[in-house]
Design an enzyme around this catalytic site. Structure first.
Site, short mmCIF file in Angstrom:
data_model
loop_
_atom_site.label_atom_id
_atom_site.label_comp_id
_atom_site.label_asym_id
_atom_site.label_seq_id
_atom_site.Cartn_x
_atom_site.Cartn_y
_atom_site.Cartn_z
N LYS A 36 23.18 89.05 47.72
CA LYS A 36 24.37 89.14 48.49
C LYS A 36 25.29 90.23 47.56
CE LYS A 36 25.24 84.99 46.84
NZ LYS A 36 24.06 84.59 46.55
N ARG A 62 30.70 77.23 50.12
CA ARG A 62 28.86 76.87 49.15
C ARG A 62 29.04 75.09 49.77
NH1 ARG A 62 28.71 80.46 45.07
NH2 ARG A 62 26.44 80.53 44.46
N ARG A 80 17.63 90.59 36.16
CA ARG A 80 18.75 91.46 36.78
C ARG A 80 19.55 91.88 35.44
NH1 ARG A 80 23.15 88.19 39.92
NH2 ARG A 80 22.57 86.13 38.98
N ARG A 109 23.79 87.58 33.29
CA ARG A 109 24.92 86.63 32.61
C ARG A 109 24.59 85.76 32.48
NH1 ARG A 109 26.24 86.27 39.50
NH2 ARG A 109 25.58 84.10 39.00
N ARG A 146 20.47 75.99 39.67
CA ARG A 146 20.95 77.17 41.07
C ARG A 146 20.28 76.66 42.06
NH1 ARG A 146 21.76 82.21 37.99
NH2 ARG A 146 22.14 83.05 40.10
P1 AP5 Z 1 22.01 90.58 43.66
O1 AP5 Z 1 22.79 90.88 44.63
O2 AP5 Z 1 22.43 90.49 42.16
O3 AP5 Z 1 22.40 88.56 44.43
P2 AP5 Z 1 22.93 87.68 44.81
O4 AP5 Z 1 22.85 86.37 46.21
O5 AP5 Z 1 24.62 88.44 44.14
O6 AP5 Z 1 22.59 86.61 43.18
P3 AP5 Z 1 23.66 85.99 42.15
O7 AP5 Z 1 23.18 85.51 40.95
O8 AP5 Z 1 25.11 86.38 42.23
O9 AP5 Z 1 24.62 84.26 43.54
P4 AP5 Z 1 25.09 83.02 43.16
O10 AP5 Z 1 25.53 82.98 44.26
O11 AP5 Z 1 24.25 82.51 42.23
O12 AP5 Z 1 25.85 83.76 41.80
P5 AP5 Z 1 27.96 83.42 42.10
O13 AP5 Z 1 28.21 84.78 41.36
O14 AP5 Z 1 28.02 83.64 43.74
O15 AP5 Z 1 20.35 90.37 43.18
C1 AP5 Z 1 19.50 89.40 42.21
C2 AP5 Z 1 18.67 90.50 41.75
O16 AP5 Z 1 17.96 91.52 42.98
C3 AP5 Z 1 19.38 92.07 41.28
O17 AP5 Z 1 18.46 92.65 40.12
C4 AP5 Z 1 18.88 92.84 41.97
O18 AP5 Z 1 18.95 93.85 42.10
C5 AP5 Z 1 17.44 92.60 43.14
N1 AP5 Z 1 18.01 92.77 44.53
C6 AP5 Z 1 18.42 92.72 45.36
N2 AP5 Z 1 18.48 92.52 46.84
C7 AP5 Z 1 17.10 93.04 46.88
C8 AP5 Z 1 16.13 93.24 47.84
N3 AP5 Z 1 16.33 93.48 48.83
N4 AP5 Z 1 14.20 93.46 46.95
C9 AP5 Z 1 14.47 93.74 45.42
N5 AP5 Z 1 15.22 93.48 44.57
C10 AP5 Z 1 17.01 92.87 44.71
O19 AP5 Z 1 28.17 82.20 41.87
C11 AP5 Z 1 27.96 82.24 40.24
C12 AP5 Z 1 27.81 80.75 40.38
O20 AP5 Z 1 30.18 80.10 40.62
C13 AP5 Z 1 27.94 79.42 40.47
O21 AP5 Z 1 26.71 78.84 39.98
C14 AP5 Z 1 28.41 78.18 40.64
O22 AP5 Z 1 28.65 77.77 39.58
C15 AP5 Z 1 29.90 78.84 40.61
N6 AP5 Z 1 30.85 79.36 41.92
C16 AP5 Z 1 30.83 80.20 42.92
N7 AP5 Z 1 31.71 80.59 43.62
C17 AP5 Z 1 31.36 78.71 44.05
C18 AP5 Z 1 32.02 78.55 44.90
N8 AP5 Z 1 32.39 78.49 46.37
N9 AP5 Z 1 32.15 76.27 44.72
C19 AP5 Z 1 31.43 76.36 43.62
N10 AP5 Z 1 31.43 77.07 42.91
C20 AP5 Z 1 31.16 78.31 42.59
#
Ligand code: AP5
Length: 222
Positions: free
Chosen positions: A17, A92, A131, A164, A175
């Site tokens: 994402k 979410r 990552r 992270r 997660r």
């Molecule tokens: P990356 O692009 O970083 O992946 P991402 O989908 O952004 O993953 P996240 O870990 O950031 O998602 P998340 O939903 O867990 O985190 P968030 O910050 O929202 O890519 C990942 C890796 O893969 C990288 O190394 C990249 O280079 C590689 N890659 C990407 N595309 C590729 C491809 N096509 N091929 C090969 N490699 C590739 O949430 C974190 C926490 O915040 C949650 O756990 C929760 O506690 C809280 N939170 C956030 N929002 C809410 C909400 N709305 N409600 C409740 N809690 C919330």
């Protein structure tokens, strides 16, 4: 003139994402609002919200709905009428999806498109364990698939790369489970509204980007 689009990008942890959001923001002039980034900023600033959120985030649990809904309400209510929006990581839960509809409805807007990036679980685990993220601009790198030119340093701005605190194996596993239980079902909510497009995220980033561009065409305002 077509109304400013509200686009959601969803998908499990590690789906790409954040990687793809940078392109969508630039190509379609959208404002990127990522609740994970907002929460991490609050954690880093040690605000009351940040101290509360950290307890959930480090374990890979969702931060309670009332907290994230209030956080998002603040952002959405100050959005100019003509600003396109890319929401990343929200909603979410079903309660968040319903709250979002209500918030947008007050502004005479609705969800235009939901981009759901799908990737198998074993690939996600491998991606997250390798990552590294730039502390300054947030660009994600990957030790296996997208290494920086100089280890530990961002190619774009020279910022320090870090891992992270929720990319530990226990937190990642939780997660992914939480995603399956709480978030994956809301794809059905958007399918029923006719706004869901599923994207194969298990292909090289440039191909994922091309699939996202194709999905964006009906709502792109130029
Ligand atoms: P990356 O692009 O970083 O992946 P991402 O989908 O952004 O993953 P996240 O870990 O950031 O998602 P998340 O939903 O867990 O985190 P968030 O910050 O929202 O890519 C990942 C890796 O893969 C990288 O190394 C990249 O280079 C590689 N890659 C990407 N595309 C590729 C491809 N096509 N091929 C090969 N490699 C590739 O949430 C974190 C926490 O915040 C949650 O756990 C929760 O506690 C809280 N939170 C956030 N929002 C809410 C909400 N709305 N409600 C409740 N809690 C919330």
């Amino acid at each position: 003139m077509a109304p400013a689009p509200t686009v959601l990008i969803m998908g499990p942890p590690g789906a790409g994402k954040g990687t793809q959001a940078a392109h969508l923001v630039e190509a379609y002039g959208l404002r990127h609002v990522a609740t994970g980034d907002l929460l991490r900023e609050a954690v880093a600033s040690e605000t009351e919200l940040g101290l509360l959120a950290k307890r959930y985030m480090d374990k890979g649990d969702l931060v309670p709905d009332e907290v994230t809904i209030d956080l998002l309400r603040e952002v959405v209510s100050s959005l100019p009428d003509d600003a396109g929006l890319l929401l990343d990581g929200f909603p979410r839960t079903r309660a968040q999806a319903v709250a979002l509809d209500e918030m947008l409805g007050r502004l005479d807007r609705d969800v235009s498109l939901v981009l759901d990036i799908c990737v198998p679980k074993d690939v996600l685990v491998e991606r997250l364990s390798g990552r590294w993220i730039c502390r300054t601009c947030g660009t994600p790198y990957n030790a296996a698939t997208r290494p920086p030119r100089v280890p530990g340093v961002c190619d774009l701005d020279g910022g320090e790369l870090y891992q992270r605190s929720d990319d530990t194996s226990d937190a990642v596993s939780n997660r992914l489970d939480v995603y399956e239980q709480e978030t994956a079902p809301i794809a059905g909510y958007y399918r029923d509204h006719g706004t869901l497009v599923q994207i194969d995220g298990d292909q090289p980033p440039a191909e994922v980007r091309a699939a996202l561009d194709a999905a964006m065409q009906p709502v792109a305002t130029g």
